[in-house]
Enzyme design. Structure first.
Site, PDB file in Angstrom:
ATOM      1  N   ARG A   1     -15.054  -5.491  55.087  1.00  0.00           N
ATOM      2  CA  ARG A   1     -13.725  -4.914  55.006  1.00  0.00           C
ATOM      3  C   ARG A   1     -12.708  -6.053  54.989  1.00  0.00           C
ATOM      4  O   ARG A   1     -12.828  -7.012  55.774  1.00  0.00           O
ATOM      5  CB  ARG A   1     -13.450  -3.992  56.202  1.00  0.00           C
ATOM      6  CG  ARG A   1     -14.122  -2.638  56.114  1.00  0.00           C
ATOM      7  CD  ARG A   1     -13.502  -1.762  55.019  1.00  0.00           C
ATOM      8  NE  ARG A   1     -14.077  -0.434  54.924  1.00  0.00           N
ATOM      9  CZ  ARG A   1     -15.060  -0.070  54.109  1.00  0.00           C
ATOM     10  NH1 ARG A   1     -15.608  -0.946  53.293  1.00  0.00           N
ATOM     11  NH2 ARG A   1     -15.490   1.174  54.090  1.00  0.00           N
TER      12      ARG A   1
ATOM     13  N   GLU B   1      -5.833  -3.486  50.151  1.00  0.00           N
ATOM     14  CA  GLU B   1      -6.288  -3.069  48.812  1.00  0.00           C
ATOM     15  C   GLU B   1      -5.381  -1.982  48.252  1.00  0.00           C
ATOM     16  O   GLU B   1      -4.937  -1.115  49.008  1.00  0.00           O
ATOM     17  CB  GLU B   1      -7.729  -2.544  48.903  1.00  0.00           C
ATOM     18  CG  GLU B   1      -8.707  -3.648  49.191  1.00  0.00           C
ATOM     19  CD  GLU B   1     -10.153  -3.150  49.259  1.00  0.00           C
ATOM     20  OE1 GLU B   1     -10.440  -2.043  48.754  1.00  0.00           O
ATOM     21  OE2 GLU B   1     -10.983  -3.879  49.807  1.00  0.00           O
TER      22      GLU B   1
ATOM     23  N   HIS C   1     -13.820  -4.490  45.025  1.00  0.00           N
ATOM     24  CA  HIS C   1     -14.544  -3.574  45.924  1.00  0.00           C
ATOM     25  C   HIS C   1     -15.665  -2.828  45.178  1.00  0.00           C
ATOM     26  O   HIS C   1     -15.640  -1.604  45.052  1.00  0.00           O
ATOM     27  CB  HIS C   1     -13.580  -2.586  46.594  1.00  0.00           C
ATOM     28  CG  HIS C   1     -14.116  -2.064  47.904  1.00  0.00           C
ATOM     29  ND1 HIS C   1     -13.314  -1.735  48.979  1.00  0.00           N
ATOM     30  CD2 HIS C   1     -15.391  -1.820  48.323  1.00  0.00           C
ATOM     31  CE1 HIS C   1     -14.056  -1.307  49.987  1.00  0.00           C
ATOM     32  NE2 HIS C   1     -15.326  -1.352  49.602  1.00  0.00           N
TER      33      HIS C   1
HETATM   34  C1  DGY Z   1     -18.383   1.740  52.122  1.00  0.00           C
HETATM   35  O1  DGY Z   1     -19.036   2.762  51.898  1.00  0.00           O
HETATM   36  O2  DGY Z   1     -17.860   1.543  53.221  1.00  0.00           O
HETATM   37  C2  DGY Z   1     -18.272   0.733  51.037  1.00  0.00           C
HETATM   38  O3  DGY Z   1     -17.269  -0.185  51.268  1.00  0.00           O
HETATM   39  C3  DGY Z   1     -18.093   1.428  49.697  1.00  0.00           C
HETATM   40  O4  DGY Z   1     -18.194   0.514  48.682  1.00  0.00           O
END
Ligand code: DGY
Length: 334
Positions: free
Chosen positions: A237, A266, A284
């Site tokens: 993240r 983002e 992402h």
């Molecule tokens: C998630 O599922 O948390 C991922 O970041 C999706 O790509």
């Protein structure tokens, strides 16, 4: 009472079909566009269940508008976009989609490791722009991967899958986390304090969920502990990294480079990041394969349908909600 579900964006098959099979009415935002809080509030009002995405900010205001809703089924493994405590207080279940995106995300982590070390995007750009001057002994040199040290921060499923792949590159694997990982230990990994990992790894790869404790875990101080020849990779993240501090570290050559799939705010990036040549920047894409996204949609829909039936969904992230719900009224068994 009619069972109404709202799906916040178009999702892959078989997601919508499964939801349609367990609800009387399905409303879906058909635009590939994130809804504002006001739009979400209007859409979730009167719903029994909501299937949402990691880009939807499910805060107390949205949860208040969803009065009487049983579940927010998040189509992601991460659920930092949902105020889980507020959902629990309101007796709303929250679920995620763990497991199915492990391999795809580990593959993409390796795409970043290899791509940033070997300057793949810069090389591609040279070819496309006609700048390749011909082979040269000093031309586009990069870092080695085979035999180097990989440091994994947050030793969960994805980190384990990244460590499995590291065996093929004969890498030493270190990891830092709250508790030992028997899985990574079995792959030859060694748990070390975070500072030691930062100081000794050639690649620092982040796999921790975003929590208040991990926000800006990689800040200016952490970056200053890394080797100047080391690379930072983030497929977890964005806010785990202080992006402004990262830009400084990249500009000053404090670290060799960064491969990023996620960003602090983002879809924006910190000013200056896009101008750093020693970066490989992806939008992402960790789970972005056809099969993985279909599996995520299926699991999110299954969680939702199980909750609508009155049972405990398999991927409940706030099990404490069950004690708040009257088992009799909701028909839920913990
Ligand atoms: C998630 O599922 O948390 C991922 O970041 C999706 O790509």
């Amino acid at each position: 009472m009619s069972v109404r579900v709202f799906i916040t964006q178009p999702i892959p098959d078989p997601g919508r079909g499964l939801v349609a099979g367990c609800a009387d009415e399905v409303d879906q935002n058909l635009e590939d566009q994130v809804l504002s809080t006001d739009e979400l509030r209007a859409k979730v009002a009167g719903c029994t269940g909501v299937l949402c995405l990691l880009t939807d900010r499910i805060d107390a205001a949205v949860l208040d508008a969803a009065k009487g809703c049983r579940i927010f089924a998040n189509m992601a493994v991460g659920y930092n976009n949902v105020d889980v405590a507020a959902a629990t207080e309101r007796g709303i279940m929250v679920t995620n989609t763990p497991g199915v995106l492990t391999e795809a995300t580990a593959d993409l982590t390796w795409t970043l490791i290899l791509g940033i070390a070997r300057r793949v995007v810069e090389g591609d750009h040279e070819m496309r722009t006609g700048r390749f001057p011909g082979w040269g002994p000093l031309y586009l040199l990069g870092g080695d991967v085979t035999g180097r040290t990989l440091g994994l921060v947050g030793p969960g499923r994805i980190a384990t899958a990244v460590a499995e792949r590291a065996r093929g590159f004969r890498m030493a694997v270190l990891y830092a986390g709250r508790r030992p990982s028997p899985e990574i230990d079995a792959l030859g990994g060694r748990m070390v304090p975070l500072d030691e990992l930062l100081a000794t790894s050639d690649f620092v790869s982040l796999h921790t969920p975003l929590t208040p404790e991990t926000r800006h875990l990689i800040d200016a101080r952490a970056l200053s502990r890394m080797k100047p020849t080391a690379y930072l990779v983030n497929t977890a993240r964005g806010p785990v990294v202080d992006e402004a501090a990262l830009v400084d570290a990249l500009r000053s050559g404090r670290i060799a480079g960064a491969g990023l799939d996620v960003y602090e705010d983002e879809p924006k990036m910190a000013p200056g990041l896009a101008d750093c040549p020693n970066t490989l920047l992806l939008p992402h894409l960790g789970s972005a394969t056809f099969a993985t996204r279909a599996a995520m949609a299926r699991i999110a829909a299954e969680n939702l349908c199980v909750a609508l039936r009155g049972d405990r969904p398999p991927n409940l992230v706030n099990p404490e909600v069950l004690s708040r719900l009257s088992g009799e009224a909701a028909g839920i068994t913990s």
